[in-house]
Design a protein around this motif. Structure first.
Motif, PDB file in Angstrom:
ATOM      1  N   GLU A  24       1.063  -1.781   0.161  1.00 40.53           N
ATOM      2  CA  GLU A  24       0.205  -0.239  -0.372  1.00 40.53           C
ATOM      3  C   GLU A  24       0.966   1.319  -0.211  1.00 40.53           C
ATOM      4  OE1 GLU A  24      -3.814   0.745   2.596  1.00 40.53           O
ATOM      5  OE2 GLU A  24      -2.671   2.543   3.448  1.00 40.53           O
ATOM      6  N   ARG A  65       0.390   5.454   0.977  1.00 40.27           N
ATOM      7  CA  ARG A  65      -0.832   6.455   1.494  1.00 40.27           C
ATOM      8  C   ARG A  65      -0.675   8.482   1.244  1.00 40.27           C
ATOM      9  NH1 ARG A  65      -6.102   5.430   3.972  1.00 40.27           N
ATOM     10  NH2 ARG A  65      -6.113   3.282   3.503  1.00 40.27           N
ATOM     11  N   TYR A  74      -5.381   6.306  -1.049  1.00 40.30           N
ATOM     12  CA  TYR A  74      -3.966   4.733  -0.892  1.00 40.30           C
ATOM     13  C   TYR A  74      -4.322   4.421  -2.173  1.00 40.30           C
ATOM     14  CZ  TYR A  74      -8.694   2.428   0.335  1.00 40.30           C
ATOM     15  OH  TYR A  74      -9.834   2.313   0.078  1.00 40.30           O
ATOM     16  N   ASP A  75      -3.427   3.336  -3.017  1.00 38.05           N
ATOM     17  CA  ASP A  75      -3.429   2.517  -3.496  1.00 38.05           C
ATOM     18  C   ASP A  75      -2.881   1.645  -3.225  1.00 38.05           C
ATOM     19  OD1 ASP A  75      -4.179   0.988  -6.139  1.00 38.05           O
ATOM     20  OD2 ASP A  75      -1.930   1.287  -6.665  1.00 38.05           O
ATOM     21  N   ASN A  76      -3.795  -0.158  -2.788  1.00 38.86           N
ATOM     22  CA  ASN A  76      -3.440  -1.052  -2.499  1.00 38.86           C
ATOM     23  C   ASN A  76      -3.518  -2.168  -3.018  1.00 38.86           C
ATOM     24  OD1 ASN A  76      -6.020  -1.616  -1.672  1.00 38.86           O
ATOM     25  ND2 ASN A  76      -5.568  -1.415   0.756  1.00 38.86           N
ATOM     26  N   ALA A  89       3.250  -0.459  -6.195  1.00 36.59           N
ATOM     27  CA  ALA A  89       1.406   0.458  -5.511  1.00 36.59           C
ATOM     28  C   ALA A  89       1.600   2.370  -5.526  1.00 36.59           C
ATOM     29  CB  ALA A  89       0.712   0.359  -3.560  1.00 36.59           C
TER      30      ALA A  89
END
Length: 121
Positions: free
Chosen positions: A65, A67, A78-80, A87
């Motif tokens: 992740e 964030r 975020y990106d997870n 990510a």
């Protein structure tokens, strides 16, 4: 399957995930095991943007992740998911004279390696 944030759902001031960051690398934050790190990028374009990506250099796919949250806002972006290499990237704008908290984590062999820092470009 990855559960990444949808760029069309980003709150005002945030964007991503995209496949790269614009600007210059501002800093790099290690994630504990030596196989992962968060790269932070800065561009003064517009009203200033910070961008972040969590990178994993270990072989295979791992849960990870990235964030970002402007410190004067309560909302983070975020990106997870389970990815091969990274990510993100995710952006926050309006950063001239402001700070953002950027964090990330990677899981290797059942251990989560996490870190985060506040950046005030």
């Amino acid at each position: 399957m990855a559960s990444a944030t949808d760029p069309s759902d980003a709150p005002p001031g945030y964007a991503g995930p995209f496949s790269y960051c614009q600007g210059s690398r501002y800093d790099s934050v290690p994630l504990g095991d030596g196989h992962a790190y968060i790269d932070v990028y800065w561009t003064s374009a517009g009203s200033g943007q910070l961008c972040a990506m969590t990178y994993d250099v270990a072989d295979g796919r791992h849960n990870m992740e990235v964030r970002i949250r402007r410190t004067d806002w309560q909302t983070s972006w975020y990106d997870n998911g389970v990815y091969d290499r990274y990510a993100g990237s995710i952006y926050v704008g309006g950063m001239e004279g402001r700070c953002a908290y950027i964090s990330g984590w990677v899981e290797h062999d059942g251990h989560r390696y996490a870190n985060g820092e506040t950046f005030c470009p």
